[in-house]
Design a protein around this motif. Structure first.
Motif, PDB file in Angstrom:
ATOM      1  N   ASN A  92      23.048 -16.981 -30.777  1.00  0.00           N
ATOM      2  CA  ASN A  92      21.999 -17.976 -30.881  1.00  0.00           C
ATOM      3  C   ASN A  92      20.701 -17.380 -30.353  1.00  0.00           C
ATOM      4  O   ASN A  92      20.356 -17.536 -29.191  1.00  0.00           O
ATOM      5  CB  ASN A  92      22.393 -19.226 -30.094  1.00  0.00           C
ATOM      6  CG  ASN A  92      21.490 -20.382 -30.398  1.00  0.00           C
ATOM      7  OD1 ASN A  92      20.658 -20.306 -31.302  1.00  0.00           O
ATOM      8  ND2 ASN A  92      21.638 -21.456 -29.645  1.00  0.00           N
ATOM      9  N   LEU A  93      19.990 -16.675 -31.223  1.00  0.00           N
ATOM     10  CA  LEU A  93      18.746 -16.019 -30.841  1.00  0.00           C
ATOM     11  C   LEU A  93      17.565 -16.907 -31.202  1.00  0.00           C
ATOM     12  O   LEU A  93      17.612 -17.671 -32.159  1.00  0.00           O
ATOM     13  CB  LEU A  93      18.618 -14.678 -31.551  1.00  0.00           C
ATOM     14  CG  LEU A  93      19.718 -13.649 -31.256  1.00  0.00           C
ATOM     15  CD1 LEU A  93      19.536 -12.431 -32.139  1.00  0.00           C
ATOM     16  CD2 LEU A  93      19.693 -13.249 -29.802  1.00  0.00           C
ATOM     17  N   SER A  94      16.504 -16.775 -30.436  1.00  0.00           N
ATOM     18  CA  SER A  94      15.305 -17.550 -30.736  1.00  0.00           C
ATOM     19  C   SER A  94      14.620 -16.987 -31.974  1.00  0.00           C
ATOM     20  O   SER A  94      14.905 -15.874 -32.428  1.00  0.00           O
ATOM     21  CB  SER A  94      14.354 -17.529 -29.543  1.00  0.00           C
ATOM     22  OG  SER A  94      13.838 -16.227 -29.365  1.00  0.00           O
ATOM     23  N   LEU A  95      13.684 -17.771 -32.509  1.00  0.00           N
ATOM     24  CA  LEU A  95      12.985 -17.371 -33.724  1.00  0.00           C
ATOM     25  C   LEU A  95      12.154 -16.115 -33.501  1.00  0.00           C
ATOM     26  O   LEU A  95      12.088 -15.241 -34.364  1.00  0.00           O
ATOM     27  CB  LEU A  95      12.091 -18.515 -34.216  1.00  0.00           C
ATOM     28  CG  LEU A  95      11.295 -18.241 -35.483  1.00  0.00           C
ATOM     29  CD1 LEU A  95      12.242 -18.011 -36.647  1.00  0.00           C
ATOM     30  CD2 LEU A  95      10.349 -19.377 -35.759  1.00  0.00           C
ATOM     31  N   GLY A  96      11.546 -15.995 -32.336  1.00  0.00           N
ATOM     32  CA  GLY A  96      10.741 -14.809 -32.040  1.00  0.00           C
ATOM     33  C   GLY A  96      11.556 -13.526 -32.030  1.00  0.00           C
ATOM     34  O   GLY A  96      11.103 -12.492 -32.524  1.00  0.00           O
ATOM     35  N   VAL A  97      12.759 -13.595 -31.500  1.00  0.00           N
ATOM     36  CA  VAL A  97      13.631 -12.415 -31.471  1.00  0.00           C
ATOM     37  C   VAL A  97      14.087 -12.060 -32.882  1.00  0.00           C
ATOM     38  O   VAL A  97      14.142 -10.885 -33.248  1.00  0.00           O
ATOM     39  CB  VAL A  97      14.836 -12.663 -30.540  1.00  0.00           C
ATOM     40  CG1 VAL A  97      15.829 -11.528 -30.618  1.00  0.00           C
ATOM     41  CG2 VAL A  97      14.369 -12.871 -29.114  1.00  0.00           C
ATOM     42  N   LYS A  98      14.371 -13.072 -33.702  1.00  0.00           N
ATOM     43  CA  LYS A  98      14.778 -12.814 -35.082  1.00  0.00           C
ATOM     44  C   LYS A  98      13.645 -12.177 -35.881  1.00  0.00           C
ATOM     45  O   LYS A  98      13.874 -11.254 -36.657  1.00  0.00           O
ATOM     46  CB  LYS A  98      15.241 -14.100 -35.758  1.00  0.00           C
ATOM     47  CG  LYS A  98      16.568 -14.603 -35.240  1.00  0.00           C
ATOM     48  CD  LYS A  98      16.999 -15.862 -35.957  1.00  0.00           C
ATOM     49  CE  LYS A  98      18.317 -16.358 -35.407  1.00  0.00           C
ATOM     50  NZ  LYS A  98      18.784 -17.554 -36.109  1.00  0.00           N
TER      51      LYS A  98
END
Length: 65
Positions: free
Chosen positions: A2-8
């Motif tokens: 469950n990664l944040s949008l910024g990391v993706k």
């Protein structure tokens, strides 16, 4: 994961830059001094598209994206 949008987004940008490097190297290897540069650009662009697709498919199958 469950990664944040910024990391993706950062992971996708890293994949794109990695694919650009691969495309540049492939175009340089494909180019011969006696031929025009156009086919080498097209070849490098094709390799870029293929490697970016491969990177994103692998990351998607690992559930990172």
């Amino acid at each position: 994961m469950n990664l944040s949008l910024g990391v993706k987004v950062l992971i996708v940008v890293i994949c794109a830059l990695f694919s650009v490097i691969i495309g540049i190297v492939a175009g340089l290897i494909h180019h011969k001094p006696t031929t025009p540069k156009g086919p080498a650009f097209l070849y490098g662009g094709g390799v870029f598209g293929g490697s970016l697709t491969l990177c994103l498919v692998v990351l998607t199958s690992l559930a990172i994206l």
